[in-house]
Scaffold this motif. Structure first.
Motif, PDB file in Angstrom:
ATOM      1  N   MET A 175       0.854  -1.186   0.000  1.00 22.24           N
ATOM      2  CA  MET A 175       0.000   0.000   0.000  1.00 22.24           C
ATOM      3  C   MET A 175       0.891   1.237   0.000  1.00 22.24           C
ATOM      4  SD  MET A 175      -3.195   0.695   2.505  1.00 22.24           S
ATOM      5  CE  MET A 175      -2.373   1.138   4.017  1.00 22.24           C
ATOM      6  N   ALA A 176       0.586   2.216  -0.892  1.00 23.31           N
ATOM      7  CA  ALA A 176       1.399   3.426  -0.964  1.00 23.31           C
ATOM      8  C   ALA A 176       1.005   4.382   0.170  1.00 23.31           C
ATOM      9  CB  ALA A 176       1.188   4.108  -2.318  1.00 23.31           C
ATOM     10  N   VAL A 177       2.004   4.857   0.889  1.00 24.98           N
ATOM     11  CA  VAL A 177       1.760   5.829   1.970  1.00 24.98           C
ATOM     12  C   VAL A 177       2.856   6.896   1.921  1.00 24.98           C
ATOM     13  CG1 VAL A 177       0.604   4.227   3.559  1.00 24.98           C
ATOM     14  CG2 VAL A 177       3.089   4.431   3.616  1.00 24.98           C
TER      15      VAL A 177
ATOM     16  N   TYR B  10       1.954  13.492 -10.511  1.00 27.04           N
ATOM     17  CA  TYR B  10       2.150  12.151 -11.070  1.00 27.04           C
ATOM     18  C   TYR B  10       1.022  11.189 -10.709  1.00 27.04           C
ATOM     19  CZ  TYR B  10       6.917  13.543 -12.166  1.00 27.04           C
ATOM     20  OH  TYR B  10       8.019  14.190 -12.693  1.00 27.04           O
ATOM     21  N   CYS B  11       0.230  11.514  -9.710  1.00 30.02           N
ATOM     22  CA  CYS B  11      -0.804  10.564  -9.267  1.00 30.02           C
ATOM     23  C   CYS B  11      -1.860  10.406 -10.362  1.00 30.02           C
ATOM     24  CB  CYS B  11      -1.456  11.029  -7.973  1.00 30.02           C
ATOM     25  SG  CYS B  11      -2.732   9.866  -7.439  1.00 30.02           S
ATOM     26  N   THR B  12      -2.184   9.168 -10.674  1.00 28.74           N
ATOM     27  CA  THR B  12      -3.074   8.869 -11.807  1.00 28.74           C
ATOM     28  C   THR B  12      -4.530   9.211 -11.532  1.00 28.74           C
ATOM     29  OG1 THR B  12      -3.213   6.625 -10.974  1.00 28.74           O
ATOM     30  CG2 THR B  12      -1.609   7.039 -12.713  1.00 28.74           C
ATOM     31  N   VAL B  13      -4.898   9.360 -10.254  1.00 24.71           N
ATOM     32  CA  VAL B  13      -6.320   9.618  -9.946  1.00 24.71           C
ATOM     33  C   VAL B  13      -6.505  10.740  -8.922  1.00 24.71           C
ATOM     34  CG1 VAL B  13      -7.185   7.314 -10.563  1.00 24.71           C
ATOM     35  CG2 VAL B  13      -6.320   7.724  -8.254  1.00 24.71           C
ATOM     36  N   ASP B  14      -5.531  11.638  -8.811  1.00 25.91           N
ATOM     37  CA  ASP B  14      -5.622  12.762  -7.867  1.00 25.91           C
ATOM     38  C   ASP B  14      -5.882  12.307  -6.435  1.00 25.91           C
ATOM     39  OD1 ASP B  14      -5.227  14.548  -9.931  1.00 25.91           O
ATOM     40  OD2 ASP B  14      -7.366  14.791 -10.336  1.00 25.91           O
ATOM     41  N   ALA B  15      -5.164  11.272  -6.020  1.00 23.84           N
ATOM     42  CA  ALA B  15      -5.371  10.741  -4.662  1.00 23.84           C
ATOM     43  C   ALA B  15      -4.398  11.341  -3.653  1.00 23.84           C
ATOM     44  CB  ALA B  15      -5.225   9.216  -4.675  1.00 23.84           C
ATOM     45  N   ILE B  16      -3.448  12.166  -4.136  1.00 21.34           N
ATOM     46  CA  ILE B  16      -2.483  12.773  -3.202  1.00 21.34           C
ATOM     47  C   ILE B  16      -2.972  14.171  -2.847  1.00 21.34           C
ATOM     48  CG2 ILE B  16      -0.099  13.483  -2.845  1.00 21.34           C
ATOM     49  CD1 ILE B  16       0.786  11.257  -4.713  1.00 21.34           C
ATOM     50  N   ILE B  17      -3.209  14.355  -1.563  1.00 23.14           N
ATOM     51  CA  ILE B  17      -3.853  15.580  -1.064  1.00 23.14           C
ATOM     52  C   ILE B  17      -2.822  16.413  -0.299  1.00 23.14           C
ATOM     53  CG2 ILE B  17      -5.801  16.476   0.304  1.00 23.14           C
ATOM     54  CD1 ILE B  17      -6.663  14.527  -1.960  1.00 23.14           C
TER      55      ILE B  17
ATOM     56  N   TYR C 237      -0.588  13.848   1.854  1.00 26.54           N
ATOM     57  CA  TYR C 237      -0.960  12.497   2.304  1.00 26.54           C
ATOM     58  C   TYR C 237      -1.769  11.838   1.198  1.00 26.54           C
ATOM     59  CZ  TYR C 237      -5.665  14.326   3.254  1.00 26.54           C
ATOM     60  OH  TYR C 237      -6.906  14.894   3.123  1.00 26.54           O
ATOM     61  N   ILE C 238      -1.874  10.511   1.264  1.00 24.11           N
ATOM     62  CA  ILE C 238      -2.605   9.773   0.232  1.00 24.11           C
ATOM     63  C   ILE C 238      -3.997   9.432   0.749  1.00 24.11           C
ATOM     64  CG2 ILE C 238      -2.681   7.615  -1.105  1.00 24.11           C
ATOM     65  CD1 ILE C 238       0.387   7.708  -1.192  1.00 24.11           C
ATOM     66  N   ASP C 239      -4.996   9.842  -0.004  1.00 22.52           N
ATOM     67  CA  ASP C 239      -6.389   9.508   0.324  1.00 22.52           C
ATOM     68  C   ASP C 239      -6.595   8.029  -0.024  1.00 22.52           C
ATOM     69  OD1 ASP C 239      -9.088   9.057   0.372  1.00 22.52           O
ATOM     70  OD2 ASP C 239      -9.644  10.808  -0.822  1.00 22.52           O
TER      71      ASP C 239
ATOM     72  N   ARG D 274      -9.331   6.764  -2.309  1.00 24.00           N
ATOM     73  CA  ARG D 274      -9.248   7.090  -3.725  1.00 24.00           C
ATOM     74  C   ARG D 274      -8.058   6.415  -4.417  1.00 24.00           C
ATOM     75  NH1 ARG D 274     -12.031   9.661  -7.023  1.00 24.00           N
ATOM     76  NH2 ARG D 274     -11.028  10.424  -8.912  1.00 24.00           N
ATOM     77  N   CYS D 275      -6.996   6.183  -3.673  1.00 19.18           N
ATOM     78  CA  CYS D 275      -5.784   5.572  -4.244  1.00 19.18           C
ATOM     79  C   CYS D 275      -6.136   4.204  -4.842  1.00 19.18           C
ATOM     80  CB  CYS D 275      -4.742   5.419  -3.140  1.00 19.18           C
ATOM     81  SG  CYS D 275      -3.268   4.520  -3.650  1.00 19.18           S
ATOM     82  N   THR D 276      -5.578   3.933  -6.015  1.00 21.44           N
ATOM     83  CA  THR D 276      -5.851   2.653  -6.686  1.00 21.44           C
ATOM     84  C   THR D 276      -4.724   1.644  -6.485  1.00 21.44           C
ATOM     85  OG1 THR D 276      -4.785   3.338  -8.734  1.00 21.44           O
ATOM     86  CG2 THR D 276      -7.129   3.876  -8.507  1.00 21.44           C
ATOM     87  N   GLU D 277      -3.681   2.046  -5.756  1.00 21.20           N
ATOM     88  CA  GLU D 277      -2.478   1.209  -5.586  1.00 21.20           C
ATOM     89  C   GLU D 277      -1.844   0.883  -6.937  1.00 21.20           C
ATOM     90  OE1 GLU D 277      -1.588   1.288  -2.692  1.00 21.20           O
ATOM     91  OE2 GLU D 277      -3.353   1.276  -1.422  1.00 21.20           O
ATOM     92  N   CYS D 278      -1.877   1.861  -7.850  1.00 21.72           N
ATOM     93  CA  CYS D 278      -1.256   1.640  -9.169  1.00 21.72           C
ATOM     94  C   CYS D 278       0.261   1.658  -9.076  1.00 21.72           C
ATOM     95  CB  CYS D 278      -1.736   2.686 -10.167  1.00 21.72           C
ATOM     96  SG  CYS D 278      -1.071   4.343  -9.850  1.00 21.72           S
ATOM     97  N   TYR D 279       0.795   2.252  -8.007  1.00 20.23           N
ATOM     98  CA  TYR D 279       2.232   2.298  -7.704  1.00 20.23           C
ATOM     99  C   TYR D 279       3.037   3.132  -8.705  1.00 20.23           C
ATOM    100  CZ  TYR D 279       1.849  -1.045  -3.845  1.00 20.23           C
ATOM    101  OH  TYR D 279       1.533  -1.674  -2.654  1.00 20.23           O
ATOM    102  N   VAL D 280       2.370   3.981  -9.474  1.00 20.39           N
ATOM    103  CA  VAL D 280       3.113   4.873 -10.363  1.00 20.39           C
ATOM    104  C   VAL D 280       4.050   5.747  -9.543  1.00 20.39           C
ATOM    105  CG1 VAL D 280       2.875   6.904 -11.863  1.00 20.39           C
ATOM    106  CG2 VAL D 280       1.477   4.882 -12.266  1.00 20.39           C
ATOM    107  N   CYS D 281       3.549   6.288  -8.434  1.00 22.45           N
ATOM    108  CA  CYS D 281       4.354   7.181  -7.598  1.00 22.45           C
ATOM    109  C   CYS D 281       5.574   6.452  -7.023  1.00 22.45           C
ATOM    110  CB  CYS D 281       3.509   7.777  -6.481  1.00 22.45           C
ATOM    111  SG  CYS D 281       2.663   6.546  -5.469  1.00 22.45           S
ATOM    112  N   LEU D 282       5.399   5.170  -6.739  1.00 19.91           N
ATOM    113  CA  LEU D 282       6.503   4.392  -6.177  1.00 19.91           C
ATOM    114  C   LEU D 282       7.481   3.955  -7.268  1.00 19.91           C
ATOM    115  CD1 LEU D 282       4.379   2.246  -3.742  1.00 19.91           C
ATOM    116  CD2 LEU D 282       6.350   3.599  -3.054  1.00 19.91           C
TER     117      LEU D 282
HETATM  118  S1  SF4 Z   1      -0.359   4.403  -5.864  1.00 19.94           S
HETATM  119 FE1  SF4 Z   1      -1.222   5.387  -7.720  1.00 19.94          FE
HETATM  120  S2  SF4 Z   1      -3.221   6.159  -7.064  1.00 19.94           S
HETATM  121 FE2  SF4 Z   1      -2.048   5.754  -5.192  1.00 19.94          FE
HETATM  122  S3  SF4 Z   1      -1.055   7.673  -4.674  1.00 19.94           S
HETATM  123 FE3  SF4 Z   1       0.405   6.523  -5.933  1.00 19.94          FE
HETATM  124  S4  SF4 Z   1       0.035   7.221  -8.047  1.00 19.94           S
HETATM  125 FE4  SF4 Z   1      -1.743   7.852  -6.802  1.00 19.94          FE
END
Ligand code: SF4
Ligand code: SF4
Length: 244
Positions: A1-3, A18-25, A34-36, A39-47
């Motif tokens: 889980m991204a945190v 970079y967040c694919t769904v605007d989940a970083i607030i 912080y990550i909502d 809303r976060c999809t765990e796509c891990y793009v940010c990671l």
């Molecule tokens: S894992 Fe994906 S959806 Fe979640 S904060 Fe990172 S980029 Fe955004």
């Protein structure tokens, strides 16, 4: 889980773009992001892209089956354990030339829900799957498409309650019907699109005659649905054509 590790975060907001769904607030009171998690999809793009200059974005263990499902479907480099397919875990009916799932007289129905920037909640995927099942679409089982594993019953298309609040980058609802049912299916989709909070694209898979035509598509004209003249063919990378 991204945190986001609050101790390391400086609130520079670089990660937000970079967040694919605007989940970083951005929390203006504390000058941190912080990550909502709703809303976060765990796509891990940010990671994966290591977007944070402070290495404040960290991963912790995905603590339940639905979180793991969310990550596997939303992260395009993950391989789905049951279907063995990367991306959204399904070959989709556009590989029909080699899979041969859709026979003559049938129509493959592929609803591609959600997009980067928007995503899709599984409660909306459940509504679409139920609407399709209700007009006689035969939904694909879990060995062919990941969503099948979350259905209480393929005959109803209803997803289990526990998964409904999970947000995915994109997910595919797949099945097939008879050509004679296509108009009902399209009318149903026109109704259900008003009840969901995301976008979808519709793929139809039909066998055409030697001139590349099929009568089944005429109902699109009747319903005022444009037929885009473009195609996407996956020839299966060496797998034999299905000729039956
Ligand atoms: S894992 Fe994906 S959806 Fe979640 S904060 Fe990172 S980029 Fe955004
Ligand atoms: S990029 Fe890193 S330091 Fe900057 S706001 Fe995002 S998590 Fe915090």
């Amino acid at each position: 889980m991204a945190v986001i590790n609050k101790e390391k975060c400086t609130g520079c907001k670089i990660c937000q773009t970079y967040c694919t769904v605007d989940a970083i607030i951005y929390d203006g009171d504390n000058h941190k992001c912080y990550i909502d998690q709703n809303r976060c999809t765990e796509c891990y793009v940010c990671l994966r892209q290591k977007v944070c200059p402070r290495e404040a974005i960290e991963s912790i263990e995905l603590d339940n089956f639905y979180k793991q499902f969310q990550h596997v479907i939303s992260d395009p480099v993950e391989n789905h354990g049951v279907t063995g397919v990367t991306g959204r875990g399904t070959e989709e009916v556009k590989t029909n030339d080699v899979s041969g799932r859709v026979k003559k007289g049938e129509v493959g129905v592929c609803i591609d829900m959600g997009r980067p920037g928007m995503g899709v909640f599984l409660r909306d995927a459940s509504k679409v799957a139920m609407a399709l099942a209700d007009v006689g679409v035969e939904l694909l089982p879990a060995e062919h498409t990941p969503l099948g594993a979350l259905m209480k019953d393929l005959k109803t298309g209803e997803l289990v309650e526990e998964c409904l609040d999970y947000h995915l980058l994109s997910v595919i609802v797949e099945g097939k019907c008879q050509e004679s049912q296509l108009k009902d299916v399209l009318v149903t989709l026109q109704k259900v699109e008003k009840e969901i909070d995301t976008v979808f694209s519709l793929g139809l898979i039909l066998r055409v005659d030697e001139n590349g035509q099929t009568e089944a598509m005429s109902c699109l004209d009747e319903l005022g649905i444009p037929q885009p003249y473009r195609g996407k063919v996956n020839v299966g990378l060496g797998r034999p054509l299905c000729l039956d």
